[in-house]
Design a protein around this motif. Structure first.
Motif, PDB file in Angstrom:
ATOM      1  N   MET A 153       0.836  -1.195   0.000  1.00  0.00           N
ATOM      2  CA  MET A 153       0.000   0.000   0.000  1.00  0.00           C
ATOM      3  C   MET A 153       0.879   1.257   0.000  1.00  0.00           C
ATOM      4  SD  MET A 153      -3.005   0.829   2.781  1.00  0.00           S
ATOM      5  CE  MET A 153      -3.647  -0.838   2.683  1.00  0.00           C
ATOM      6  N   ASP A 187       2.933   1.554  -3.290  1.00  0.00           N
ATOM      7  CA  ASP A 187       2.093   2.025  -4.394  1.00  0.00           C
ATOM      8  C   ASP A 187       1.677   3.483  -4.208  1.00  0.00           C
ATOM      9  OD1 ASP A 187       0.547   1.597  -6.853  1.00  0.00           O
ATOM     10  OD2 ASP A 187      -1.199   1.793  -5.551  1.00  0.00           O
ATOM     11  N   ASP A 188       1.475   3.908  -2.989  1.00  0.00           N
ATOM     12  CA  ASP A 188       1.161   5.317  -2.743  1.00  0.00           C
ATOM     13  C   ASP A 188       2.276   6.215  -3.277  1.00  0.00           C
ATOM     14  OD1 ASP A 188      -1.234   4.730  -1.527  1.00  0.00           O
ATOM     15  OD2 ASP A 188      -0.491   4.971   0.529  1.00  0.00           O
ATOM     16  N   ARG A 222       2.640   4.596  -7.639  1.00  0.00           N
ATOM     17  CA  ARG A 222       1.398   4.582  -8.427  1.00  0.00           C
ATOM     18  C   ARG A 222       1.444   3.648  -9.645  1.00  0.00           C
ATOM     19  NH1 ARG A 222      -2.449   6.731  -5.119  1.00  0.00           N
ATOM     20  NH2 ARG A 222      -1.679   8.651  -4.146  1.00  0.00           N
ATOM     21  N   LEU A 253      -0.409   0.511  -9.314  1.00  0.00           N
ATOM     22  CA  LEU A 253      -1.678  -0.214  -9.225  1.00  0.00           C
ATOM     23  C   LEU A 253      -2.806   0.748  -9.596  1.00  0.00           C
ATOM     24  CD1 LEU A 253      -1.108  -2.266  -5.937  1.00  0.00           C
ATOM     25  CD2 LEU A 253      -0.935  -3.082  -8.304  1.00  0.00           C
ATOM     26  N   VAL A 254      -3.000   0.929 -10.881  1.00  0.00           N
ATOM     27  CA  VAL A 254      -3.977   1.897 -11.388  1.00  0.00           C
ATOM     28  C   VAL A 254      -5.154   1.163 -12.022  1.00  0.00           C
ATOM     29  CG1 VAL A 254      -2.221   3.666 -11.773  1.00  0.00           C
ATOM     30  CG2 VAL A 254      -2.757   2.041 -13.603  1.00  0.00           C
ATOM     31  N   VAL A 275      -5.060  -5.447  -1.382  1.00  0.00           N
ATOM     32  CA  VAL A 275      -4.779  -4.037  -1.650  1.00  0.00           C
ATOM     33  C   VAL A 275      -4.974  -3.726  -3.137  1.00  0.00           C
ATOM     34  CG1 VAL A 275      -2.976  -2.259  -1.665  1.00  0.00           C
ATOM     35  CG2 VAL A 275      -3.199  -3.801   0.304  1.00  0.00           C
ATOM     36  N   ALA A 276      -4.543  -4.651  -3.984  1.00  0.00           N
ATOM     37  CA  ALA A 276      -4.570  -4.408  -5.431  1.00  0.00           C
ATOM     38  C   ALA A 276      -5.985  -4.390  -6.007  1.00  0.00           C
ATOM     39  CB  ALA A 276      -3.730  -5.462  -6.149  1.00  0.00           C
ATOM     40  N   ARG A 292      -7.675  -1.008  -6.107  1.00  0.00           N
ATOM     41  CA  ARG A 292      -6.848  -0.010  -6.792  1.00  0.00           C
ATOM     42  C   ARG A 292      -6.840  -0.188  -8.307  1.00  0.00           C
ATOM     43  NH1 ARG A 292      -2.120   2.428  -3.025  1.00  0.00           N
ATOM     44  NH2 ARG A 292      -3.312   2.421  -1.077  1.00  0.00           N
ATOM     45  N   VAL A 293      -6.875  -1.442  -8.770  1.00  0.00           N
ATOM     46  CA  VAL A 293      -6.916  -1.659 -10.228  1.00  0.00           C
ATOM     47  C   VAL A 293      -8.351  -1.783 -10.728  1.00  0.00           C
ATOM     48  CG1 VAL A 293      -4.666  -2.804 -10.129  1.00  0.00           C
ATOM     49  CG2 VAL A 293      -6.739  -4.203 -10.207  1.00  0.00           C
ATOM     50  N   ASN A 294      -9.298  -1.646  -9.797  1.00  0.00           N
ATOM     51  CA  ASN A 294     -10.732  -1.734 -10.129  1.00  0.00           C
ATOM     52  C   ASN A 294     -11.086  -3.119 -10.676  1.00  0.00           C
ATOM     53  OD1 ASN A 294     -13.358  -0.636 -10.275  1.00  0.00           O
ATOM     54  ND2 ASN A 294     -13.087  -0.026 -12.406  1.00  0.00           N
ATOM     55  N   LYS A 339     -15.623   1.041  -9.658  1.00  0.00           N
ATOM     56  CA  LYS A 339     -15.404   2.457  -9.967  1.00  0.00           C
ATOM     57  C   LYS A 339     -15.979   2.745 -11.346  1.00  0.00           C
ATOM     58  CE  LYS A 339     -11.145   2.710  -7.226  1.00  0.00           C
ATOM     59  NZ  LYS A 339      -9.680   2.941  -7.260  1.00  0.00           N
TER      60      LYS A 339
END
Length: 238
Positions: A62, A65-66, A69, A71-72, A90-91, A94-96, A101
């Motif tokens: 986490m 990746d913060d 960036r 894991l988009v 976590v992923a 973040r990767v939807n 999203k």
């Protein structure tokens, strides 16, 4: 047996987190007692339990990746040695991966491990030795193409000898790097755990040949007394 060292009531407003001590049980090694005491008092362990993560390692990826960036939304991710699944947890958002999203691309996550891993929503998990001859082709078939991110929190079993353990994890990380060369898209990212100790120079040299940027980071969730750090290689050249 764990006990409260203060003996005070811990309920009510303004209470402090209290240190827990652990008695060494008959037949238990002192090193095991120290590990148990550290676990019981680790704020990241407590936070992982409170937030439903499978382990404190979730906060490491986490925090990494913060900073970088990778894991988009829409990213296709391969997690090597994914057990128990904290990095996947976590992923997924973040990767939807679950498509929650609206208006964002939907990513895919593939978890790989030698042992069976409990399923996680939004991820496809397989038992596989990533060092097998055809593993890269199998993974690309499962993923439906190449990956945008290959990440690894793998560590070899500890021998108790610091230099030996360092060499083992560097060898494992190099194997993961070579695997990433076969499955990453151009521009992709490789993230892996390493241990500081002197042998990581060759790994860094290898990665610099294949990626435009290679960086090392020690996230706050990584214990200060550990030689653990993470290598982040971005911009895969192909």
């Amino acid at each position: 047996m764990a006990k409260n060292t203060t003996g005070k009531n811990t309920s009510g407003r303004g209470q402090r987190d209290l240190t827990v001590t652990v008695k060494t049980a008959r037949g238990r090694k002192m090193s095991s007692t120290r590990w148990l005491q550290r676990q019981l008092n680790d704020p990241y362990v407590k936070r992982a339990q409170a937030e439903g993560f499978r382990g404190r390692a979730a906060f490491k990826i986490m925090e990494v990746d913060d900073k970088f960036r990778f894991l988009v939304p829409g990213a296709r991710v391969v997690d090597l040695g994914c057990a128990p699944g904290g990095w996947i947890q976590v992923a997924v958002p973040r990767v939807n991966a679950l498509g929650e999203k609206q208006g964002k691309a939907v990513g895919r996550i593939l978890g790989i491990d030698l042992q069976e891993v409990e399923p996680l929503p939004g991820a496809e998990i397989h038992q596989l030795d990533f060092m097998a001859d055809d593993a890269d082709e199998v993974v690309k078939e499962w993923l439906g193409g190449k990956a945008d991110v290959v990440m690894s929190d793998m560590a070899a079993s500890s021998s108790g000898h610091k230099q030996t353990d360092h060499l083992r994890i560097i060898a494992l990380c190099e194997a993961a790097a070579y695997f990433s060369f076969d499955v990453l898209e151009v521009g992709g990212t490789f993230v892996a755990k390493v241990l500081a100790g002197g042998a990581e120079g060759d790994l860094q040299k290898l990665l610099k040949q294949k990626f435009t940027k290679v960086m090392h980071v020690k996230p706050p969730a990584s214990r200060s007394d550990s030689s653990e750090k993470f290598v982040v290689a971005t911009g895969f050249r192909g």
